[in-house]
Design a protein around this motif. Structure first.
Motif, short mmCIF file in Angstrom:
data_model
loop_
_atom_site.label_atom_id
_atom_site.label_comp_id
_atom_site.label_asym_id
_atom_site.label_seq_id
_atom_site.Cartn_x
_atom_site.Cartn_y
_atom_site.Cartn_z
N SER A 44 -38.12 32.19 -28.84
CA SER A 44 -37.35 31.08 -28.29
C SER A 44 -36.04 30.87 -29.03
O SER A 44 -35.04 30.45 -28.46
CB SER A 44 -38.18 29.79 -28.31
OG SER A 44 -38.59 29.49 -29.62
N ASP A 45 -36.02 31.18 -30.32
CA ASP A 45 -34.80 31.05 -31.12
C ASP A 45 -34.71 32.26 -32.05
O ASP A 45 -35.46 32.35 -33.02
CB ASP A 45 -34.85 29.76 -31.94
CG ASP A 45 -33.61 29.57 -32.82
OD1 ASP A 45 -32.61 30.29 -32.61
OD2 ASP A 45 -33.65 28.69 -33.71
N GLY A 51 -37.00 35.41 -36.15
CA GLY A 51 -35.81 36.11 -35.67
C GLY A 51 -34.90 36.56 -36.80
O GLY A 51 -34.40 37.68 -36.81
N ARG A 52 -34.70 35.68 -37.77
CA ARG A 52 -33.84 36.02 -38.91
C ARG A 52 -34.42 37.17 -39.73
O ARG A 52 -33.69 38.05 -40.16
CB ARG A 52 -33.61 34.80 -39.80
CG ARG A 52 -32.62 33.82 -39.20
CD ARG A 52 -32.42 32.61 -40.10
NE ARG A 52 -31.53 31.66 -39.46
CZ ARG A 52 -30.22 31.61 -39.68
NH1 ARG A 52 -29.65 32.45 -40.51
NH2 ARG A 52 -29.48 30.72 -39.06
N LEU A 59 -30.37 44.82 -39.58
CA LEU A 59 -29.10 44.96 -40.28
C LEU A 59 -29.20 45.93 -41.46
O LEU A 59 -28.26 46.67 -41.74
CB LEU A 59 -28.61 43.61 -40.80
CG LEU A 59 -27.99 42.67 -39.78
CD1 LEU A 59 -27.83 41.27 -40.35
CD2 LEU A 59 -26.65 43.20 -39.31
N ASN A 60 -30.34 45.92 -42.13
CA ASN A 60 -30.54 46.79 -43.28
C ASN A 60 -30.92 48.21 -42.88
O ASN A 60 -31.12 49.06 -43.75
CB ASN A 60 -31.62 46.21 -44.21
CG ASN A 60 -31.17 44.92 -44.85
OD1 ASN A 60 -29.98 44.68 -45.04
ND2 ASN A 60 -32.12 44.06 -45.15
N VAL A 73 -43.05 38.16 -38.61
CA VAL A 73 -43.22 37.17 -37.55
C VAL A 73 -44.03 35.98 -38.06
O VAL A 73 -45.13 36.14 -38.58
CB VAL A 73 -43.87 37.80 -36.30
CG1 VAL A 73 -44.13 36.74 -35.23
CG2 VAL A 73 -43.00 38.92 -35.75
N ASP A 74 -43.47 34.81 -37.88
CA ASP A 74 -44.11 33.57 -38.28
C ASP A 74 -45.33 33.32 -37.38
O ASP A 74 -45.32 33.67 -36.20
CB ASP A 74 -43.11 32.41 -38.14
CG ASP A 74 -43.60 31.14 -38.78
OD1 ASP A 74 -43.91 30.20 -38.04
OD2 ASP A 74 -43.69 31.08 -40.03
#
Length: 194
Positions: A44-45, A51-52, A59-60, A73-74
């Protein structure tokens, strides 16, 4: 009154920074879509906790396996690990990663600046804690809106003759442009050229 006036520039700058952060987030969304990474369809975000973590791994340049994904994943995420794994199975190229990195760094800088500004705003509002709490208690008014009200109108309402005068000053009074059932034409304000 000086302290109240000093809050306004902070609030205005915070608003601009939030707008810039949203722009950077939209750019990240676009790059992910271009790389066929569909995180938005499963989270959702994408700038939330899960997501971060996933975006930082992308990115890495990490290869994200199922076990690693479970750690990222939370537990509150509604999508399954399998669905998330399918969503991130795109084709991220070097230029995607480079552009993501630029936007991510700028977004992080903006978030840090917003956080610092919010601390300064909080310090400036400390003498008006009671007023902020009262305004925050109104449905639809949060702490940021309360700060804006206080910065714009101050806390001394005796300068306004009535609630109608305050509403008029704030520009929220409805205009009456009707007479005998006929609507009157409203002339636009003249522009002042400098």
């Amino acid at each position: 009154m000086t302290k109240l006036l000093s809050i306004s520039p902070h609030l205005n700058y915070r608003k601009k920074l939030i707008h810039h952060r949203t722009s950077e987030q939209n750019r990240i969304h676009k790059i992910l879509q271009d790389a066929n990474i569909k995180l938005t369809s499963v989270l959702s975000d994408i700038f939330g906790v899960s997501g971060r973590r996933i975006l930082e791994a992308i990115l890495n340049g990490e290869k994200i396996e199922t076990d690693g994904l479970r750690k990222m994943v939370d537990w509150r995420a509604k999508a399954s690990i399998t669905d998330i794994a399918h969503a991130i199975n795109g084709r991220i190229r070097r230029h995607h990663r480079d552009m993501l990195s630029y936007h991510w760094e700028h977004m992080s800088y903006l978030e840090q600046t917003i956080e610092e500004l919010e601390k300064q705003i909080d310090q400036l509002l400390s003498p008006y804690r009671k007023e902020v709490e009262l305004l925050d208690g109104i449905p639809g008014v949060n702490k940021a809106a309360a700060a804006t009200f206080i910065a714009e109108m101050a806390v001394d309402m005796s300068v306004f003759k009535s609630a109608k005068h305050l509403a008029s000053w704030a520009g929220v009074s409805p205009g009456n442009y009707e007479s005998a059932g006929k609507k009157k034409r409203v002339k636009p304000h003249k522009e002042i050229k400098l």
